[in-house]
Design a protein around this motif. Structure first.
Motif, PDB file in Angstrom:
ATOM      1  N   ASP A   1       7.922   5.796   0.046  1.00  0.00           N
ATOM      2  CA  ASP A   1       8.015   4.558   0.148  1.00  0.00           C
ATOM      3  C   ASP A   1       7.501   3.274   0.021  1.00  0.00           C
ATOM      4  O   ASP A   1       5.985   3.088   0.640  1.00  0.00           O
ATOM      5  CB  ASP A   1       8.539   4.062   1.362  1.00  0.00           C
ATOM      6  CG  ASP A   1       8.903   3.902   2.381  1.00  0.00           C
ATOM      7  OD1 ASP A   1       9.525   2.485   1.841  1.00  0.00           O
ATOM      8  OD2 ASP A   1       9.378   2.945   3.303  1.00  0.00           O
ATOM      9  N   SER A   2       7.125   2.840  -0.511  1.00  0.00           N
ATOM     10  CA  SER A   2       5.877   1.351  -1.453  1.00  0.00           C
ATOM     11  C   SER A   2       6.123   0.309  -0.554  1.00  0.00           C
ATOM     12  O   SER A   2       5.148   0.056  -0.331  1.00  0.00           O
ATOM     13  CB  SER A   2       6.539   1.074  -2.596  1.00  0.00           C
ATOM     14  OG  SER A   2       8.019   0.273  -3.262  1.00  0.00           O
ATOM     15  N   SER A   3       6.919   0.130   0.651  1.00  0.00           N
ATOM     16  CA  SER A   3       7.828  -0.948   1.389  1.00  0.00           C
ATOM     17  C   SER A   3       6.340  -0.194   2.100  1.00  0.00           C
ATOM     18  O   SER A   3       5.775  -0.861   3.257  1.00  0.00           O
ATOM     19  CB  SER A   3       8.499  -1.179   1.706  1.00  0.00           C
ATOM     20  OG  SER A   3       8.677  -2.155   2.941  1.00  0.00           O
ATOM     21  N   LEU A   4       6.299   0.847   3.054  1.00  0.00           N
ATOM     22  CA  LEU A   4       5.779   1.703   3.695  1.00  0.00           C
ATOM     23  C   LEU A   4       4.133   1.501   3.520  1.00  0.00           C
ATOM     24  O   LEU A   4       3.551   0.803   4.606  1.00  0.00           O
ATOM     25  CB  LEU A   4       6.600   2.898   4.516  1.00  0.00           C
ATOM     26  CG  LEU A   4       5.082   3.626   5.704  1.00  0.00           C
ATOM     27  CD1 LEU A   4       5.745   2.399   6.933  1.00  0.00           C
ATOM     28  CD2 LEU A   4       6.178   4.815   5.662  1.00  0.00           C
ATOM     29  N   LEU A   5       3.806   1.938   2.621  1.00  0.00           N
ATOM     30  CA  LEU A   5       2.370   1.802   2.181  1.00  0.00           C
ATOM     31  C   LEU A   5       1.610   0.432   2.262  1.00  0.00           C
ATOM     32  O   LEU A   5       0.970   0.017   2.609  1.00  0.00           O
ATOM     33  CB  LEU A   5       2.162   2.784   0.589  1.00  0.00           C
ATOM     34  CG  LEU A   5       2.681   3.952   0.954  1.00  0.00           C
ATOM     35  CD1 LEU A   5       2.508   4.689  -0.867  1.00  0.00           C
ATOM     36  CD2 LEU A   5       1.290   4.721   1.246  1.00  0.00           C
ATOM     37  N   GLY A   6       2.080  -0.385   1.498  1.00  0.00           N
ATOM     38  CA  GLY A   6       1.886  -1.564   1.484  1.00  0.00           C
ATOM     39  C   GLY A   6       2.345  -2.856   2.986  1.00  0.00           C
ATOM     40  O   GLY A   6       1.039  -3.273   3.283  1.00  0.00           O
ATOM     41  N   SER A   7       2.677  -2.455   3.854  1.00  0.00           N
ATOM     42  CA  SER A   7       2.996  -2.879   5.388  1.00  0.00           C
ATOM     43  C   SER A   7       1.586  -2.057   5.831  1.00  0.00           C
ATOM     44  O   SER A   7       0.600  -2.768   6.320  1.00  0.00           O
ATOM     45  CB  SER A   7       4.601  -2.399   5.606  1.00  0.00           C
ATOM     46  OG  SER A   7       5.436  -2.975   5.206  1.00  0.00           O
ATOM     47  N   LEU A   8       1.652  -0.345   6.061  1.00  0.00           N
ATOM     48  CA  LEU A   8       0.218  -0.324   6.523  1.00  0.00           C
ATOM     49  C   LEU A   8      -0.857  -0.732   5.891  1.00  0.00           C
ATOM     50  O   LEU A   8      -2.097  -0.867   5.859  1.00  0.00           O
ATOM     51  CB  LEU A   8       0.160   1.418   5.539  1.00  0.00           C
ATOM     52  CG  LEU A   8       1.497   2.102   6.465  1.00  0.00           C
ATOM     53  CD1 LEU A   8       1.483   3.931   6.122  1.00  0.00           C
ATOM     54  CD2 LEU A   8       1.261   2.225   8.340  1.00  0.00           C
ATOM     55  N   LEU A   9      -1.466  -0.778   4.687  1.00  0.00           N
ATOM     56  CA  LEU A   9      -2.253  -2.059   3.737  1.00  0.00           C
ATOM     57  C   LEU A   9      -2.715  -3.355   4.629  1.00  0.00           C
ATOM     58  O   LEU A   9      -3.377  -3.919   5.053  1.00  0.00           O
ATOM     59  CB  LEU A   9      -2.844  -1.938   2.060  1.00  0.00           C
ATOM     60  CG  LEU A   9      -2.764  -1.005   1.081  1.00  0.00           C
ATOM     61  CD1 LEU A   9      -2.033  -0.513   0.662  1.00  0.00           C
ATOM     62  CD2 LEU A   9      -3.579   0.413   1.946  1.00  0.00           C
ATOM     63  N   SER A  10      -1.371  -3.848   4.577  1.00  0.00           N
ATOM     64  CA  SER A  10      -1.217  -5.510   5.149  1.00  0.00           C
ATOM     65  C   SER A  10      -1.621  -5.160   6.605  1.00  0.00           C
ATOM     66  O   SER A  10      -2.922  -6.226   7.241  1.00  0.00           O
ATOM     67  CB  SER A  10      -0.120  -6.233   4.762  1.00  0.00           C
ATOM     68  OG  SER A  10      -0.425  -7.614   5.044  1.00  0.00           O
ATOM     69  N   LEU A  11      -1.372  -4.913   7.383  1.00  0.00           N
ATOM     70  CA  LEU A  11      -1.737  -4.356   8.700  1.00  0.00           C
ATOM     71  C   LEU A  11      -2.996  -4.089   9.207  1.00  0.00           C
ATOM     72  O   LEU A  11      -3.463  -4.809  10.072  1.00  0.00           O
ATOM     73  CB  LEU A  11      -0.432  -3.386   9.526  1.00  0.00           C
ATOM     74  CG  LEU A  11       1.205  -4.158   9.342  1.00  0.00           C
ATOM     75  CD1 LEU A  11       1.691  -2.888   9.993  1.00  0.00           C
ATOM     76  CD2 LEU A  11       0.979  -5.501  10.641  1.00  0.00           C
ATOM     77  N   ARG A  12      -3.425  -2.941   7.933  1.00  0.00           N
ATOM     78  CA  ARG A  12      -4.855  -2.986   9.073  1.00  0.00           C
ATOM     79  C   ARG A  12      -5.242  -3.982   8.526  1.00  0.00           C
ATOM     80  O   ARG A  12      -6.682  -4.377   9.706  1.00  0.00           O
ATOM     81  CB  ARG A  12      -4.960  -1.299   7.484  1.00  0.00           C
ATOM     82  CG  ARG A  12      -6.423  -0.755   8.232  1.00  0.00           C
ATOM     83  CD  ARG A  12      -6.703   0.279   7.337  1.00  0.00           C
ATOM     84  NE  ARG A  12      -7.636   0.603   8.081  1.00  0.00           N
ATOM     85  CZ  ARG A  12      -9.423   0.480   8.220  1.00  0.00           C
ATOM     86  NH1 ARG A  12      -9.529  -1.074   7.466  1.00  0.00           N
ATOM     87  NH2 ARG A  12     -10.824   0.756   8.532  1.00  0.00           N
ATOM     88  N   ASP A  13      -6.216  -4.433   7.190  1.00  0.00           N
ATOM     89  CA  ASP A  13      -6.490  -5.489   6.902  1.00  0.00           C
ATOM     90  C   ASP A  13      -6.647  -6.587   8.429  1.00  0.00           C
ATOM     91  O   ASP A  13      -7.716  -7.891   8.398  1.00  0.00           O
ATOM     92  CB  ASP A  13      -6.226  -5.924   5.571  1.00  0.00           C
ATOM     93  CG  ASP A  13      -6.884  -5.363   4.561  1.00  0.00           C
ATOM     94  OD1 ASP A  13      -7.271  -4.932   4.964  1.00  0.00           O
ATOM     95  OD2 ASP A  13      -5.757  -5.510   3.614  1.00  0.00           O
ATOM     96  N   GLN A  14      -4.837  -7.073   8.838  1.00  0.00           N
ATOM     97  CA  GLN A  14      -4.472  -8.067   9.333  1.00  0.00           C
ATOM     98  C   GLN A  14      -5.773  -7.543  10.851  1.00  0.00           C
ATOM     99  O   GLN A  14      -6.238  -8.529  11.871  1.00  0.00           O
ATOM    100  CB  GLN A  14      -3.313  -8.235  10.219  1.00  0.00           C
ATOM    101  CG  GLN A  14      -2.597  -9.109  10.897  1.00  0.00           C
ATOM    102  CD  GLN A  14      -1.849  -9.735  10.858  1.00  0.00           C
ATOM    103  OE1 GLN A  14      -0.769  -8.850  10.351  1.00  0.00           O
ATOM    104  NE2 GLN A  14      -1.203  -9.418  12.560  1.00  0.00           N
ATOM    105  N   TYR A  15      -5.248  -6.339  11.626  1.00  0.00           N
ATOM    106  CA  TYR A  15      -5.560  -6.260  12.654  1.00  0.00           C
ATOM    107  C   TYR A  15      -7.048  -5.924  11.987  1.00  0.00           C
ATOM    108  O   TYR A  15      -8.360  -5.530  13.439  1.00  0.00           O
ATOM    109  CB  TYR A  15      -4.750  -4.723  13.190  1.00  0.00           C
ATOM    110  CG  TYR A  15      -3.380  -5.152  13.743  1.00  0.00           C
ATOM    111  CD1 TYR A  15      -3.596  -5.622  14.565  1.00  0.00           C
ATOM    112  CD2 TYR A  15      -2.601  -4.896  12.980  1.00  0.00           C
ATOM    113  CE1 TYR A  15      -2.193  -5.952  15.420  1.00  0.00           C
ATOM    114  CE2 TYR A  15      -0.747  -5.099  13.472  1.00  0.00           C
ATOM    115  CZ  TYR A  15      -1.065  -6.017  14.828  1.00  0.00           C
ATOM    116  OH  TYR A  15      -0.032  -5.990  15.184  1.00  0.00           O
TER     117      TYR A  15
END
Length: 475
Positions: free
Chosen positions: A429-443
């Protein structure tokens, strides 16, 4: 010349010491220098004589010491009578514990403590050390309690007369029969929780009760069933059936309130959970979720479902066998706001975590006799297969798109619990992997900002740790 004056045991002694240094020096030449020395000595003696002879005179600046009235201090005879007469004419100060200023001409009792205030130039007096020693707080309290003013004594006597008056007694006290009748009425007003619930159920089941009255009754029941004993008593009274009937009502308000009472009664109450399953509560709750209902009704129904399934593997097994996850998946897809999605993700996390925890070998079978039985019951709850079959591995990641931190946290916890089952779907799931990377940088930026402000172990740090744990499993 040095004049020393002191007060001791009521005696005032004036001592005049006249010193002529020349006499001591010229003792052997007395004939030559006797006239000047004797002349000076004579003058000094004449000056001291009035002080000694007029010691009994009371001038404005003299300090006089008199005997205490309690002490007696003086023998009988004419001399004693003269002293008493003189003391009667004196203005004697009664010292207290506090310093008070002495006026000119005032006398003090023997044993008093007198001082000269260097700041004001006034003489001050208070009780002596020996008197203060025995003036304890208890002694003063006893004296103050034993003194009554004349007005207080008159009022006490007046009250005694009124109490002895038969007419006043008749007006003050009520007849015994009247008191018994009032007490009987009070006993009727005092109700136990069981009596209150019985009365509420009778009113709820009455054909004359309006919808508003039934809503108020359900509100009172919801407050009562938070106590474990009250919830069990309600079931023994048959009240559970009345509440389940409210789930089938055509009024959405009655459905919402009934689900709320049911969920509160089942929360952490295994006896009520078993009664609810035996009464068919699970089927009625799933029906309420599958039919068109306002979102506020479905929120309360989901609350009741979660309370029924928590730590109850038998109910979880029936939930799965009756298509419970299918109903929840349809509800998850239809919810756009995320409120219901969060509750559903939390319910999945609880079911998976409970089975994982109970399967651990950390519990001692000897200390926990029912451990093996619970492990056997949870083995029949096949949540993992249902997750793959109903597409939950791709549904739960959608909750990460929410802007609410709480929704994201609940989704991350559910994803981490589902990882052993959904690991292959996560990796693809590429959408999930991208969301995890984006959220990690944000938090991570939020965490660094909080560290600059001196805040550590924050809520955002926990979210970063959840994301890291999921990424580790995916790798």
């Amino acid at each position: 010349m040095v004049c020393i004056q002191r007060a001791d045991s009521g005696l005032c002694v004036s001592v005049c010491v006249c010193v002529c240094v020349c006499v001591l020096v010229t003792m052997k030449w007395i004939s030559a220098a006797s006239l000047p020395c004797f002349t000076v000595a004579s003058l000094l003696l004449l000056h001291c004589q009035p002080v000694a002879s007029d010691a009994d005179r009371r001038s404005d600046s003299a300090l006089t010491v008199v005997e205490n009235a309690e002490g007696g201090g003086g023998g009988g005879g004419e001399g004693g009578d003269e002293e008493e007469g003189a003391n009667d004419n004196l203005n004697v100060v009664q010292p207290t514990e506090q310093w008070q200023t002495l006026k000119p001409g005032q006398a003090v009792p023997a044993g008093s403590h007198v001082r000269l205030n260097l700041q004001t130039g006034q003489r001050e007096v208070r009780l002596g050390e020996e008197q203060l020693k025995y003036m304890t707080q208890d002694h003063r309290g006893e004296e103050s309690q034993s003194v009554f003013s004349p007005d207080e004594l008159k009022q006490v006597m007046k009250n005694i007369k009124e109490d002895l008056n038969p007419d006043s007694k008749a007006s003050k006290y009520r007849p015994l029969e009247e008191l018994k009748r009032d007490m009987a009425q009070l006993d009727l007003l005092v109700e136990t929780d069981a009596q209150i619930m019985r009365r509420l159920l009778d009113q709820f089941n009455s054909s004359t009760s309006t919808t508003e009255q039934r809503l108020n009754i359900l509100l009172e029941l919801e407050y009562l069933v938070h106590q474990v004993d009250n919830a069990q008593t309600l079931c023994s009274m048959g009240g559970l059936q009345f509440i389940l009937d409210g789930l089938n009502s055509s009024d959405f308000r009655l459905q919402e309130s009934s689900a709320f009472v049911l969920g509160s009664a089942m929360a952490s109450n295994p006896v009520v959970q078993v009664k609810a399953v035996e009464s068919g509560a699970l089927q009625r709750l799933l029906t309420a979720l599958a039919t068109a209902q306002p979102i506020r009704v479905k929120k309360k129904v989901l609350f009741a479902v979660a309370a029924l399934l928590r730590h109850f593997p038998y109910a979880q097994h029936n939930f799965l066998s009756h298509g419970g996850l299918q109903v929840l998946s349809e509800l998850f897809r239809a919810d756009g706001g995320g409120v219901l999605r969060t509750r559903i993700a939390t319910m999945l996390y609880d079911m998976i975590s409970e089975k994982e925890l109970i399967s651990q070998t950390g519990l001692d079978p000897v200390l926990d006799a029912a451990h093996e039985d619970r492990v056997r019951q949870y083995s029949k709850v096949s949540v993992e297969g249902e997750l793959l079959e109903k597409g939950w591995c791709t549904l739960v990641p959608q909750l990460l798109e929410s802007t609410e931190h709480d929704y994201r946290e609940k989704a991350l916890r559910a994803l981490l619990a589902m990882a052993p089952t959904c690991l292959d779907q996560y990796r693809s799931d590429s959408s999930l992997l991208g969301s995890l990377l984006s959220l990690r940088d944000q938090y991570q930026e939020m965490v660094q900002s909080e560290m600059i402000l001196g805040e550590e172990n924050s809520y955002f740090t926990e979210i970063v740790e959840l994301i890291d744990a999921i990424q580790v499993k995916i790798k």
